[in-house]
Structures are given as structure tokens and as C-alpha cells.
Write a protein that holds these residues in place. Structure first.
Motif, PDB file in Angstrom:
ATOM      1  N   LEU A  59       0.826  -1.201   0.000  1.00 10.79           N
ATOM      2  CA  LEU A  59       0.000   0.000   0.000  1.00 10.79           C
ATOM      3  C   LEU A  59       0.863   1.255   0.000  1.00 10.79           C
ATOM      4  CD1 LEU A  59      -2.739  -1.056   2.594  1.00 10.79           C
ATOM      5  CD2 LEU A  59      -3.080  -0.714   0.147  1.00 10.79           C
ATOM      6  N   LEU A  60       1.945   1.236   0.805  1.00 12.13           N
ATOM      7  CA  LEU A  60       2.836   2.386   0.864  1.00 12.13           C
ATOM      8  C   LEU A  60       3.497   2.628  -0.485  1.00 12.13           C
ATOM      9  CD1 LEU A  60       4.389   4.636   2.270  1.00 12.13           C
ATOM     10  CD2 LEU A  60       5.994   2.910   3.148  1.00 12.13           C
ATOM     11  N   GLU A  61       3.931   1.569  -1.149  1.00 11.61           N
ATOM     12  CA  GLU A  61       4.563   1.735  -2.457  1.00 11.61           C
ATOM     13  C   GLU A  61       3.607   2.374  -3.461  1.00 11.61           C
ATOM     14  OE1 GLU A  61       8.340  -0.719  -3.803  1.00 11.61           O
ATOM     15  OE2 GLU A  61       6.437  -1.671  -4.258  1.00 11.61           O
ATOM     16  N   MET A  62       2.344   1.920  -3.435  1.00 10.75           N
ATOM     17  CA  MET A  62       1.380   2.481  -4.371  1.00 10.75           C
ATOM     18  C   MET A  62       1.092   3.941  -4.041  1.00 10.75           C
ATOM     19  SD  MET A  62      -2.268   0.866  -5.578  1.00 10.75           S
ATOM     20  CE  MET A  62      -1.522  -0.765  -5.670  1.00 10.75           C
ATOM     21  N   ALA A  63       0.942   4.240  -2.733  1.00 14.36           N
ATOM     22  CA  ALA A  63       0.699   5.621  -2.323  1.00 14.36           C
ATOM     23  C   ALA A  63       1.894   6.498  -2.680  1.00 14.36           C
ATOM     24  CB  ALA A  63       0.421   5.670  -0.824  1.00 14.36           C
ATOM     25  N   ARG A  64       3.100   5.986  -2.458  1.00 19.57           N
ATOM     26  CA  ARG A  64       4.313   6.751  -2.758  1.00 19.57           C
ATOM     27  C   ARG A  64       4.444   7.013  -4.258  1.00 19.57           C
ATOM     28  NH1 ARG A  64       9.697   4.069  -0.650  1.00 19.57           N
ATOM     29  NH2 ARG A  64       9.203   2.688  -2.392  1.00 19.57           N
ATOM     30  N   ALA A  65       4.023   6.049  -5.063  1.00 22.04           N
ATOM     31  CA  ALA A  65       4.055   6.248  -6.510  1.00 22.04           C
ATOM     32  C   ALA A  65       3.161   7.416  -6.909  1.00 22.04           C
ATOM     33  CB  ALA A  65       3.611   4.972  -7.225  1.00 22.04           C
ATOM     34  N   LEU A  66       2.035   7.584  -6.230  1.00 22.48           N
ATOM     35  CA  LEU A  66       1.122   8.673  -6.570  1.00 22.48           C
ATOM     36  C   LEU A  66       1.665  10.030  -6.148  1.00 22.48           C
ATOM     37  CD1 LEU A  66      -2.409   7.166  -5.842  1.00 22.48           C
ATOM     38  CD2 LEU A  66      -1.075   7.172  -7.946  1.00 22.48           C
ATOM     39  N   MET A  67       2.602  10.061  -5.206  1.00 22.75           N
ATOM     40  CA  MET A  67       3.221  11.330  -4.823  1.00 22.75           C
ATOM     41  C   MET A  67       3.955  11.959  -6.005  1.00 22.75           C
ATOM     42  SD  MET A  67       2.767  12.583  -1.754  1.00 22.75           S
ATOM     43  CE  MET A  67       4.187  13.663  -1.483  1.00 22.75           C
ATOM     44  N   ALA A  68       4.385  11.130  -6.949  1.00 24.83           N
ATOM     45  CA  ALA A  68       5.116  11.624  -8.119  1.00 24.83           C
ATOM     46  C   ALA A  68       4.181  12.176  -9.195  1.00 24.83           C
ATOM     47  CB  ALA A  68       5.984  10.514  -8.706  1.00 24.83           C
ATOM     48  N   GLU A  69       2.880  12.193  -8.923  1.00 20.18           N
ATOM     49  CA  GLU A  69       1.883  12.722  -9.852  1.00 20.18           C
ATOM     50  C   GLU A  69       2.000  12.059 -11.228  1.00 20.18           C
ATOM     51  OE1 GLU A  69       2.588  16.914  -9.780  1.00 20.18           O
ATOM     52  OE2 GLU A  69       1.739  17.159  -7.767  1.00 20.18           O
ATOM     53  N   PRO A  70       1.931  10.721 -11.278  1.00 19.12           N
ATOM     54  CA  PRO A  70       2.150  10.012 -12.540  1.00 19.12           C
ATOM     55  C   PRO A  70       0.938  10.064 -13.459  1.00 19.12           C
ATOM     56  CG  PRO A  70       1.557   8.453 -10.842  1.00 19.12           C
ATOM     57  CD  PRO A  70       1.655   9.797 -10.164  1.00 19.12           C
ATOM     58  N   ARG A  71       1.213   9.887 -14.741  1.00 21.72           N
ATOM     59  CA  ARG A  71       0.147   9.661 -15.714  1.00 21.72           C
ATOM     60  C   ARG A  71      -0.018   8.171 -15.983  1.00 21.72           C
ATOM     61  NH1 ARG A  71       2.414  12.849 -20.394  1.00 21.72           N
ATOM     62  NH2 ARG A  71       4.280  12.915 -19.102  1.00 21.72           N
ATOM     63  N   MET A  72       1.009   7.397 -15.602  1.00 28.04           N
ATOM     64  CA  MET A  72       0.935   5.946 -15.764  1.00 28.04           C
ATOM     65  C   MET A  72       1.659   5.284 -14.607  1.00 28.04           C
ATOM     66  SD  MET A  72       2.045   3.573 -18.983  1.00 28.04           S
ATOM     67  CE  MET A  72       2.116   1.785 -18.816  1.00 28.04           C
ATOM     68  N   VAL A  73       1.062   4.212 -14.073  1.00 31.92           N
ATOM     69  CA  VAL A  73       1.669   3.448 -12.993  1.00 31.92           C
ATOM     70  C   VAL A  73       1.846   2.011 -13.462  1.00 31.92           C
ATOM     71  CG1 VAL A  73       1.373   2.559 -10.649  1.00 31.92           C
ATOM     72  CG2 VAL A  73       0.699   4.902 -11.171  1.00 31.92           C
ATOM     73  N   MET A  74       3.050   1.467 -13.238  1.00 32.17           N
ATOM     74  CA  MET A  74       3.353   0.085 -13.595  1.00 32.17           C
ATOM     75  C   MET A  74       3.580  -0.703 -12.306  1.00 32.17           C
ATOM     76  SD  MET A  74       5.846   0.970 -16.830  1.00 32.17           S
ATOM     77  CE  MET A  74       6.147  -0.748 -17.260  1.00 32.17           C
ATOM     78  N   LEU A  75       2.759  -1.719 -12.094  1.00 29.86           N
ATOM     79  CA  LEU A  75       2.762  -2.487 -10.854  1.00 29.86           C
ATOM     80  C   LEU A  75       3.250  -3.907 -11.140  1.00 29.86           C
ATOM     81  CD1 LEU A  75      -0.822  -1.412  -9.667  1.00 29.86           C
ATOM     82  CD2 LEU A  75       1.355  -0.349  -9.013  1.00 29.86           C
ATOM     83  N   ASP A  76       4.356  -4.285 -10.507  1.00 32.64           N
ATOM     84  CA  ASP A  76       4.931  -5.622 -10.711  1.00 32.64           C
ATOM     85  C   ASP A  76       4.443  -6.548  -9.594  1.00 32.64           C
ATOM     86  OD1 ASP A  76       6.375  -7.792 -11.514  1.00 32.64           O
ATOM     87  OD2 ASP A  76       8.331  -6.806 -11.478  1.00 32.64           O
ATOM     88  N   GLU A  77       3.477  -7.384  -9.941  1.00 36.31           N
ATOM     89  CA  GLU A  77       2.860  -8.335  -9.003  1.00 36.31           C
ATOM     90  C   GLU A  77       2.414  -7.651  -7.701  1.00 36.31           C
ATOM     91  OE1 GLU A  77       4.312 -12.269  -8.586  1.00 36.31           O
ATOM     92  OE2 GLU A  77       5.484 -12.207 -10.429  1.00 36.31           O
ATOM     93  N   PRO A  78       1.459  -6.747  -7.787  1.00 36.18           N
ATOM     94  CA  PRO A  78       1.028  -6.008  -6.597  1.00 36.18           C
ATOM     95  C   PRO A  78       0.385  -6.874  -5.531  1.00 36.18           C
ATOM     96  CG  PRO A  78      -0.466  -5.613  -8.442  1.00 36.18           C
ATOM     97  CD  PRO A  78       0.721  -6.333  -8.997  1.00 36.18           C
ATOM     98  N   MET A  79      -0.102  -8.071  -5.891  1.00 40.25           N
ATOM     99  CA  MET A  79      -0.771  -8.927  -4.911  1.00 40.25           C
ATOM    100  C   MET A  79       0.142  -9.981  -4.294  1.00 40.25           C
ATOM    101  SD  MET A  79      -3.700  -7.645  -4.798  1.00 40.25           S
ATOM    102  CE  MET A  79      -4.436  -6.352  -5.775  1.00 40.25           C
ATOM    103  N   ALA A  80       1.397 -10.047  -4.733  1.00 39.73           N
ATOM    104  CA  ALA A  80       2.306 -11.075  -4.221  1.00 39.73           C
ATOM    105  C   ALA A  80       2.518 -10.905  -2.721  1.00 39.73           C
ATOM    106  CB  ALA A  80       3.647 -11.003  -4.950  1.00 39.73           C
ATOM    107  N   GLY A  81       2.242 -11.941  -1.962  1.00 36.93           N
ATOM    108  CA  GLY A  81       2.464 -11.917  -0.520  1.00 36.93           C
ATOM    109  C   GLY A  81       1.441 -11.133   0.271  1.00 36.93           C
ATOM    110  N   VAL A  82       0.349 -10.722  -0.359  1.00 36.03           N
ATOM    111  CA  VAL A  82      -0.668  -9.924   0.326  1.00 36.03           C
ATOM    112  C   VAL A  82      -1.774 -10.839   0.844  1.00 36.03           C
ATOM    113  CG1 VAL A  82      -2.390  -8.097   0.034  1.00 36.03           C
ATOM    114  CG2 VAL A  82      -0.165  -7.913  -1.089  1.00 36.03           C
ATOM    115  N   ASN A  83      -2.175 -10.633   2.109  1.00 38.24           N
ATOM    116  CA  ASN A  83      -3.237 -11.474   2.656  1.00 38.24           C
ATOM    117  C   ASN A  83      -4.580 -11.091   2.052  1.00 38.24           C
ATOM    118  OD1 ASN A  83      -4.623  -9.415   4.270  1.00 38.24           O
ATOM    119  ND2 ASN A  83      -2.840  -9.477   5.604  1.00 38.24           N
ATOM    120  N   PRO A  84      -5.569 -12.000   2.110  1.00 33.56           N
ATOM    121  CA  PRO A  84      -6.868 -11.737   1.457  1.00 33.56           C
ATOM    122  C   PRO A  84      -7.548 -10.468   1.932  1.00 33.56           C
ATOM    123  CG  PRO A  84      -6.671 -14.058   2.047  1.00 33.56           C
ATOM    124  CD  PRO A  84      -5.495 -13.363   2.676  1.00 33.56           C
TER     125      PRO A  84
END
Length: 285
Positions: free
Chosen positions: A173-198
Motif C-alpha cells: 500500500l505504501l509503495e502504491m501511495a508513494r508512486a502517486l506522490m510523483a503525480e504520474p500519468r501511468m503506474v506500472m505495478l509488478d505483481e502487486p498482490m504477491a504476498g498480500v493477505n486476502p
């Protein structure tokens, strides 16, 4: 070898496409890790990149974002060629990525991790050091924006804790939030669900959809086909370093090449018998 995408699928410049790659290749000795004839990510959509382990998905991410250099090919973001552009400049242009293994600055607080990702900070420039009023105002604005994003990602209560103390899912969650701090027009997520509980998986799904709703284009690597069906507008399938199929989630999971290379016969049979009906909401908005 898998068939290449037909030439009819390739066209000239398209304002609807935010990221385009042509003939991108990366070799390690005698092994070809990536040999992508064509890739196009449409603006304002969620595109899933799927395929078996070793298909070259993460390597392709590294090439497109400046973390590695290809042996051949050209690619462009929003019409701007990216060959030779280093990773930090790619991010400044508006294309930001996350990693399969989360990367946080463990000894900094969660809030500090957020603030360092803000673009155009005057406090980082030597000439601006004497003008404290200007850069302190920017710091206040960045802090307010960081806290708003942390609240959106349900991390505001953790803002003063070391980032290294977060759980694996919270780091995602922090990585995704931090990515938005850069005000992106495109976000690339490498296996965002890996190791995440349900419990956190549904939260992450919602956040990815909200990125699209905010007008941010998304390209993500994922193995969870239920997730791919639920949120993707378009799916690209890689195998042996090449793109072998693309289309909606339903279309690619019924493609014989995809079933053979990745999903397996049982998955293909089950999808035909029990898969969602057309217009039922999978693979689109």
C-alpha cells in the motif's frame, strides 16, 4: 516458437496509446529473455501483463522504465522516446513503477517515505537553500498531500512509524501511495498482490481501479487470474519472452496458445463451462 502478433495489429502513432514498444529485445549471453515485437498500453485503461514464470514480464518492466537497457528496439511514453533515458527521468516524465519485492526506506518513517517521492522539491537544490520561505512552503504542501494519500490508503495511523515496521501488505500500500506522490500519468505495478493477505487484497484491487477512475493508466503484472478478470480492460500474454496473445481477459483465456503456454487445459475447459457471460463485467469497466 510462439507466433508473433499479426502486423495488422500494429499501427502508426495513436493518441489513445500512452506507452508503445516495438521490437524490444534483451539477451543474456545466448539466452533471449525479451523479444517483444509490439506492445501498446491504452491511455486511461488497466492493462494486465500475464504469463508463466520466466516469460520476461519483469525484465520488460525494467527495460521500459530505464532500470535495464535492451539490445534492440524502440519505445515511447506519451510520444516521447525513452531509449537511453535513466529511470529517475522516466519517473519525472510521469511513468512510475513499483517492484515485485517492495522497496521502502526502512529507517525512515512512513511519512518521510512519502515526502521524498514528491517531484520538484526546491529544498533539494543548492541555489534554493537561502530561500527558506519558498522551500518550507513546498514542504508543507508535500506533507499535506502525503497525509491525504496515506489516509486514502488507510496508512495515516502509521505515518510516524518506521516503514520497516509495516507488514508486507502495508508496504505494498505504501509503495502504491508513494508512486502517486510523483503525480504520474501511468503506474506500472509488478505483481502487486504477491504476498498480500486476502483482507488487504480487496483493498489493493479497489485502489488500482481508483487509479483508472482518476485518469491514470495502469500496466500490471499478475498471476491471479481472478484479479485479472475482475479489473483489467485489456490483457497481454507473454511466453518465452514474446507477446503471444492479447485481448479481453475472456478472449485470451480461451486462446489455445495461452492455455497451452500458461493456463493449462483444465483451466481452459473450466472457463468455457463456468466463465462469466459476455457483458457480465469481467475484463472491463
Amino acid at each position: 516458437m510462439p507466433d508473433r502478433i499479426p502486423s495488422a495489429a500494429r499501427s502508426g502513432p495513436d493518441p489513445a496509446v500512452i506507452l508503445r514498444a516495438e521490437n524490444v529485445a534483451r539477451r543474456f549471453g545466448g539466452f533471449t529473455a525479451v523479444d517483444v515485437d509490439h506492445l501498446a498500453v491504452r491511455r486511461g485503461e488497466i492493462t494486465a501483463l500475464i504469463g508463466p514464470n520466466g516469460a520476461g514480464k519483469s525484465t520488460l518492466f525494467n527495460l521500459l522504465t530505464g532500470f535495464d537497457r535492451p539490445d534492440a528496439g524502440r519505445w515511447a511514453f506519451d510520444g516521447h522516446p525513452l531509449a537511453g533515458v535513466p529511470a529517475h527521468k522516466v519517473a519525472r516524465m510521469g511513468m512510475v513503477r513499483t517492484f515485485q519485492l517492495t522497496r521502502v526506506l526502512a529507517r525512515l518513517t512512513v511519512l518521510e517515505n512519502m515526502r521524498i517521492a514528491a517531484p520538484g522539491q526546491l529544498g533539494e537544490r543548492l541555489w534554493a537553500a537561502p530561500f527558506s520561505l519558498a522551500w518550507r512552503r513546498g514542504e508543507r504542501d508535500n506533507t499535506a498531500r502525503a497525509r491525504a494519500l496515506l489516509s486514502r490508503f488507510l496508512l495515516d495511523g502509521k505515518r510516524d512509524e518506521p516503514a520497516g515496521a509495516l507488514s508486507g501488505g502495508q508496504r505494498k500500500l505504501l509503495e502504491m501511495a508513494r508512486a502517486l506522490m510523483a503525480e504520474p500519468r501511468m503506474v506500472m505495478l509488478d505483481e502487486p498482490m504477491a504476498g498480500v493477505n486476502p483482507a488487504l487484497k480487496q483493498s489493493l484491487l479497489g485502489h488500482i481501479v481508483s487509479l483508472r477512475d482518476d485518469g491514470v493508466s495502469v500496466l500490471f503484472v499478475e498471476h491471479d487470474m481472478d484479479m485479472v478478470h475482475e479489473i483489467s480492460d485489456h490483457v497481454v500474454v507473454m511466453a518465452q519472452g514474446r507477446v503471444i496473445a492479447e485481448g479481453t481477459a475472456r478472449e485470451v483465456t480461451q486462446d489455445e496458445r495461452v492455455v497451452s503456454a500458461y493456463l493449462g487445459e483444465r483451466f481452459g475447459d473450466d472457463l468455457v463451462e463456468t466463465g462469466p457471460t459476455p457483458g457480465g463485467g469481467s475484463g472491463g469497466r
